[in-house]
Design a protein around this motif. Structure first.
Motif, mmCIF file in Angstrom:
data_model
loop_
_atom_site.group_PDB
_atom_site.id
_atom_site.type_symbol
_atom_site.label_atom_id
_atom_site.label_comp_id
_atom_site.label_asym_id
_atom_site.label_seq_id
_atom_site.Cartn_x
_atom_site.Cartn_y
_atom_site.Cartn_z
ATOM 1 N N ILE A 6 0.870 -1.184 0.000
ATOM 2 C CA ILE A 6 0.000 0.000 0.000
ATOM 3 C C ILE A 6 0.902 1.227 0.000
ATOM 4 N N GLY A 7 0.645 2.155 -0.921
ATOM 5 C CA GLY A 7 1.394 3.408 -0.971
ATOM 6 C C GLY A 7 0.748 4.436 -0.064
ATOM 7 N N VAL A 8 1.578 5.189 0.622
ATOM 8 C CA VAL A 8 1.102 6.220 1.544
ATOM 9 C C VAL A 8 1.757 7.530 1.103
ATOM 10 N N PHE A 9 0.944 8.510 0.759
ATOM 11 C CA PHE A 9 1.491 9.745 0.201
ATOM 12 C C PHE A 9 0.951 10.933 0.991
ATOM 13 N N GLY A 10 1.797 11.467 1.847
ATOM 14 C CA GLY A 10 1.391 12.605 2.674
ATOM 15 C C GLY A 10 1.913 13.912 2.095
ATOM 16 N N GLY A 11 1.323 15.001 2.528
ATOM 17 C CA GLY A 11 1.798 16.314 2.089
ATOM 18 C C GLY A 11 0.846 17.379 2.582
ATOM 19 N N THR A 12 1.197 18.603 2.298
ATOM 20 C CA THR A 12 0.310 19.700 2.691
ATOM 21 C C THR A 12 -0.771 19.886 1.635
ATOM 22 N N GLU A 35 -2.819 0.290 -3.880
ATOM 23 C CA GLU A 35 -3.490 1.594 -3.908
ATOM 24 C C GLU A 35 -2.506 2.636 -3.425
ATOM 25 N N VAL A 36 -2.786 3.883 -3.719
ATOM 26 C CA VAL A 36 -2.022 4.986 -3.127
ATOM 27 C C VAL A 36 -2.993 5.777 -2.257
ATOM 28 N N ARG A 37 -2.679 5.811 -0.969
ATOM 29 C CA ARG A 37 -3.535 6.520 -0.030
ATOM 30 C C ARG A 37 -2.975 7.924 0.155
ATOM 31 N N ILE A 38 -3.692 8.906 -0.275
ATOM 32 C CA ILE A 38 -3.223 10.291 -0.143
ATOM 33 C C ILE A 38 -3.709 10.831 1.203
#
Ligand code: ATP
Length: 226
Positions: A6-12, A35-38
């Protein structure tokens, strides 16, 4: 049989733009992520407070991801009170997916080079793999010289030559990936809007329409971060 990471994509995501979306799409596909979880951040621990509310940033990410089966949007950091540290978010995700499922924290190169300033950054490696996407202005041959020594040590020790290595263990590796070089930043978009110049074609139309409808980013920033 391995279970897809599972992809985890954090940011502002202040606001979300095509640089973010290509990163999520390309890394999701090239690494065959489930999946990519934003995950938009709540109160950001590393930077000046953003101009718009966390709920508005979340809504823009929802509009941007709508209709893409590879992407999902996770509101946990926006709903959390207090600073949202990535290490806490990953620990929560690890709890819910179990010990065996690979997790991949997706980062642009600029964010990775700042990693040693993050809260409990060493613990990130026990929770997830790190996947670093190339970003204009941060050429890979400059990374090692731009990293502080403790991060350079981890980078050299953990770098996986084979990107699909992230399918073979739950956490702890580092992978680098080239993606379409889009020299787009949220600060560039905020700046255009404040100057009355259209940022059209740098971000999805539904996001720009939301910005216009809600009259966001109309004033020049005081605390510019880049
Ligand atoms: P700002 O200009 O406000 O600093 P930003 O455009 O860098 O914002 P962030 O929300 O801070 O966006 O970034 C979230 C993540 O997306 C980070 O890991 C960052 O490295 C990555 N990222 C942002 N823009 C790009 C881009 N154009 N190419 C590759 N990665 C990107």
């Amino acid at each position: 049989m391995s279970i897809a990471p599972i992809g985890v994509f954090g940011g502002t995501f202040d606001p979300v733009h095509f640089g973010h979306l290509r990163l999520a799409q390309e890394l999701g596909e090239s690494l065959r992520l489930a999946e990519v979880r934003i995950i938009p951040g709540g109160t950001p621990p590393h930077r000046a407070a953003p101009q718009v509310s966390a709920e508005q940033r979340l809504e823009m990410v929802r509009l941007a991801a709508a209709g893409n089966p590879l992407l999902s949007v996770d509101d946990r950091e926006v709903l959390r009170s207090g600073p949202g540290y990535t290490v806490d978010t990953l620990a929560e995700l690890r709890q819910s997916v179990g010990a065996a499922r690979p997790l991949c924290l997706l980062l642009g190169a600029d964010a990775f080079l700042e990693l040693a300033t993050w809260h409990r950054w060493h613990d990130l490696f026990s929770l997830a793999h790190l996947v670093i996407a190339h970003r204009p202005g941060f050429p890979p041959d400059s990374w090692l010289s731009r990293m502080p020594e403790p991060l350079a040590r981890e980078y050299s020790a953990r770098l996986l030559r084979q990107p699909f290595g992230v399918h073979l263990s739950p956490a702890g590796g580092i992978v680098t990936q080239s993606i379409a070089a889009l020299d787009i930043s949220a600060s560039m978009i905020r700046d255009s809007l404040a100057r009355g110049v259209s940022p059209r074609y740098l971000l999805p139309d539904p996001v720009l329409n939301y910005i216009r409808r809600n009259n966001l980013y109309v004033t020049q920033e005081v605390n510019e971060t880049r």
